[in-house]
Motif scaffolding. Sequence first.
Motif, PDB file in Angstrom:
ATOM      1  N   ALA A   1      -3.278   9.401  -7.026  1.00  0.00           N
ATOM      2  CA  ALA A   1      -3.849  10.013  -8.376  1.00  0.00           C
ATOM      3  C   ALA A   1      -5.186   9.477  -8.807  1.00  0.00           C
ATOM      4  O   ALA A   1      -6.169  10.141  -9.348  1.00  0.00           O
ATOM      5  CB  ALA A   1      -2.678   9.438  -9.233  1.00  0.00           C
ATOM      6  N   PHE A   2      -5.331   8.039  -8.589  1.00  0.00           N
ATOM      7  CA  PHE A   2      -6.704   7.391  -9.093  1.00  0.00           C
ATOM      8  C   PHE A   2      -7.815   7.960  -8.112  1.00  0.00           C
ATOM      9  O   PHE A   2      -8.885   8.331  -8.840  1.00  0.00           O
ATOM     10  CB  PHE A   2      -6.566   6.071  -9.255  1.00  0.00           C
ATOM     11  CG  PHE A   2      -5.959   5.425 -10.406  1.00  0.00           C
ATOM     12  CD1 PHE A   2      -6.377   5.672 -11.404  1.00  0.00           C
ATOM     13  CD2 PHE A   2      -4.908   4.585 -10.158  1.00  0.00           C
ATOM     14  CE1 PHE A   2      -5.784   5.134 -12.769  1.00  0.00           C
ATOM     15  CE2 PHE A   2      -4.093   4.011 -11.429  1.00  0.00           C
ATOM     16  CZ  PHE A   2      -4.616   4.379 -12.467  1.00  0.00           C
TER      17      PHE A   2
ATOM     18  N   ALA B   1     -15.291   4.226  -7.548  1.00  0.00           N
ATOM     19  CA  ALA B   1     -13.809   4.255  -7.821  1.00  0.00           C
ATOM     20  C   ALA B   1     -13.381   5.194  -6.728  1.00  0.00           C
ATOM     21  O   ALA B   1     -12.404   4.905  -6.023  1.00  0.00           O
ATOM     22  CB  ALA B   1     -13.495   4.695  -9.088  1.00  0.00           C
ATOM     23  N   THR B   2     -14.126   6.302  -6.454  1.00  0.00           N
ATOM     24  CA  THR B   2     -13.664   7.157  -5.545  1.00  0.00           C
ATOM     25  C   THR B   2     -13.584   6.513  -3.888  1.00  0.00           C
ATOM     26  O   THR B   2     -12.653   6.691  -3.277  1.00  0.00           O
ATOM     27  CB  THR B   2     -14.816   8.617  -5.268  1.00  0.00           C
ATOM     28  OG1 THR B   2     -14.620   9.080  -6.362  1.00  0.00           O
ATOM     29  CG2 THR B   2     -14.322   9.414  -4.171  1.00  0.00           C
ATOM     30  N   TRP B   3     -14.697   5.677  -3.709  1.00  0.00           N
ATOM     31  CA  TRP B   3     -14.842   5.346  -2.347  1.00  0.00           C
ATOM     32  C   TRP B   3     -13.805   3.958  -2.338  1.00  0.00           C
ATOM     33  O   TRP B   3     -12.823   3.818  -1.369  1.00  0.00           O
ATOM     34  CB  TRP B   3     -16.292   4.334  -2.461  1.00  0.00           C
ATOM     35  CG  TRP B   3     -17.093   5.325  -1.519  1.00  0.00           C
ATOM     36  CD1 TRP B   3     -18.086   6.076  -2.136  1.00  0.00           C
ATOM     37  CD2 TRP B   3     -17.366   5.216  -0.389  1.00  0.00           C
ATOM     38  NE1 TRP B   3     -18.797   6.734  -1.313  1.00  0.00           N
ATOM     39  CE2 TRP B   3     -18.463   6.236  -0.056  1.00  0.00           C
ATOM     40  CE3 TRP B   3     -16.749   4.710   0.838  1.00  0.00           C
ATOM     41  CZ2 TRP B   3     -18.954   6.499   1.362  1.00  0.00           C
ATOM     42  CZ3 TRP B   3     -17.276   5.032   2.130  1.00  0.00           C
ATOM     43  CH2 TRP B   3     -18.230   5.923   2.359  1.00  0.00           C
TER      44      TRP B   3
ATOM     45  N   LEU C   1       0.833  -1.083   0.011  1.00  0.00           N
ATOM     46  CA  LEU C   1       0.000  -0.013  -0.125  1.00  0.00           C
ATOM     47  C   LEU C   1       0.790   1.278   0.157  1.00  0.00           C
ATOM     48  O   LEU C   1       0.735   2.215  -0.685  1.00  0.00           O
ATOM     49  CB  LEU C   1      -0.892   0.035   1.259  1.00  0.00           C
ATOM     50  CG  LEU C   1      -2.154  -1.100   0.990  1.00  0.00           C
ATOM     51  CD1 LEU C   1      -2.752  -0.840   2.425  1.00  0.00           C
ATOM     52  CD2 LEU C   1      -2.792  -0.928  -0.195  1.00  0.00           C
ATOM     53  N   ALA C   2       1.893   1.157   0.897  1.00  0.00           N
ATOM     54  CA  ALA C   2       2.822   2.327   0.928  1.00  0.00           C
ATOM     55  C   ALA C   2       3.531   2.568  -0.589  1.00  0.00           C
ATOM     56  O   ALA C   2       3.740   3.693  -1.167  1.00  0.00           O
ATOM     57  CB  ALA C   2       3.948   2.157   1.862  1.00  0.00           C
ATOM     58  N   SER C   3       3.962   1.290  -1.189  1.00  0.00           N
ATOM     59  CA  SER C   3       4.477   1.760  -2.453  1.00  0.00           C
ATOM     60  C   SER C   3       3.719   2.108  -3.691  1.00  0.00           C
ATOM     61  O   SER C   3       4.303   2.611  -4.547  1.00  0.00           O
ATOM     62  CB  SER C   3       5.188   0.224  -2.814  1.00  0.00           C
ATOM     63  OG  SER C   3       4.385  -0.667  -3.059  1.00  0.00           O
ATOM     64  N   ILE C   4       2.412   1.699  -3.684  1.00  0.00           N
ATOM     65  CA  ILE C   4       1.246   2.214  -4.370  1.00  0.00           C
ATOM     66  C   ILE C   4       0.626   3.429  -4.054  1.00  0.00           C
ATOM     67  O   ILE C   4      -0.111   4.057  -5.000  1.00  0.00           O
ATOM     68  CB  ILE C   4       0.502   1.179  -5.034  1.00  0.00           C
ATOM     69  CG1 ILE C   4      -0.463   0.964  -3.806  1.00  0.00           C
ATOM     70  CG2 ILE C   4       1.021   0.016  -5.634  1.00  0.00           C
ATOM     71  CD1 ILE C   4      -1.520  -0.079  -4.194  1.00  0.00           C
ATOM     72  N   TYR C   5       1.246   4.124  -3.126  1.00  0.00           N
ATOM     73  CA  TYR C   5       0.418   5.147  -2.431  1.00  0.00           C
ATOM     74  C   TYR C   5       0.195   6.346  -3.641  1.00  0.00           C
ATOM     75  O   TYR C   5      -1.042   6.891  -3.831  1.00  0.00           O
ATOM     76  CB  TYR C   5       1.091   5.825  -1.238  1.00  0.00           C
ATOM     77  CG  TYR C   5       0.647   7.158  -0.998  1.00  0.00           C
ATOM     78  CD1 TYR C   5      -0.748   7.468  -0.226  1.00  0.00           C
ATOM     79  CD2 TYR C   5       1.518   8.346  -1.010  1.00  0.00           C
ATOM     80  CE1 TYR C   5      -1.136   8.592  -0.016  1.00  0.00           C
ATOM     81  CE2 TYR C   5       0.801   9.679  -0.593  1.00  0.00           C
ATOM     82  CZ  TYR C   5      -0.402   9.754  -0.039  1.00  0.00           C
ATOM     83  OH  TYR C   5      -0.905  10.952   0.170  1.00  0.00           O
TER      84      TYR C   5
END
Length: 149
Positions: free
Chosen positions: A14-15, A69-71, A5-9
Amino acid sequence: MSDLLASIYPWTKAFHIVSVISWMAALFYLPRLYVHHTEAIGLEGETHQLFTMMEYKLARVIMRPAMLATWFFGVVLVFTPGIVDWSAIWPWSKAAAVLCMTGFHGWLVQRGKSFSSGRNSLTGRQYRLMNEVPTVLMIVIVFSVVLKF
């Protein structure tokens, strides 16, 4: 899992932002369509059918996926280590505003169903007033996240 999770933060953030922008655009536009539908079109005829189709597609093809997607990305951000300090006020005020925004989304969908069934009971003025709801909620959300009070 927390390392992932930290690496894709940055990607998740952005998404999330792109999803929020898409959701907000639909939340701003749909009540305006309802204003025009109420004041200029009425509840029967070809133009009524066209507006009903446009409103339905905006709600189902753009607004719903953007909200989901927001959620999704928002929840991923919540579980990313070091992002949310639950002892502060800001995550709670943001969460409350997001829940209200989701409720407003549901209200708009119900209003669309009333148009498609020919039973709209609100005026253009009422839709104009309701069009301010997402603006107020957006202000609460942005100030909560940026100022972190």
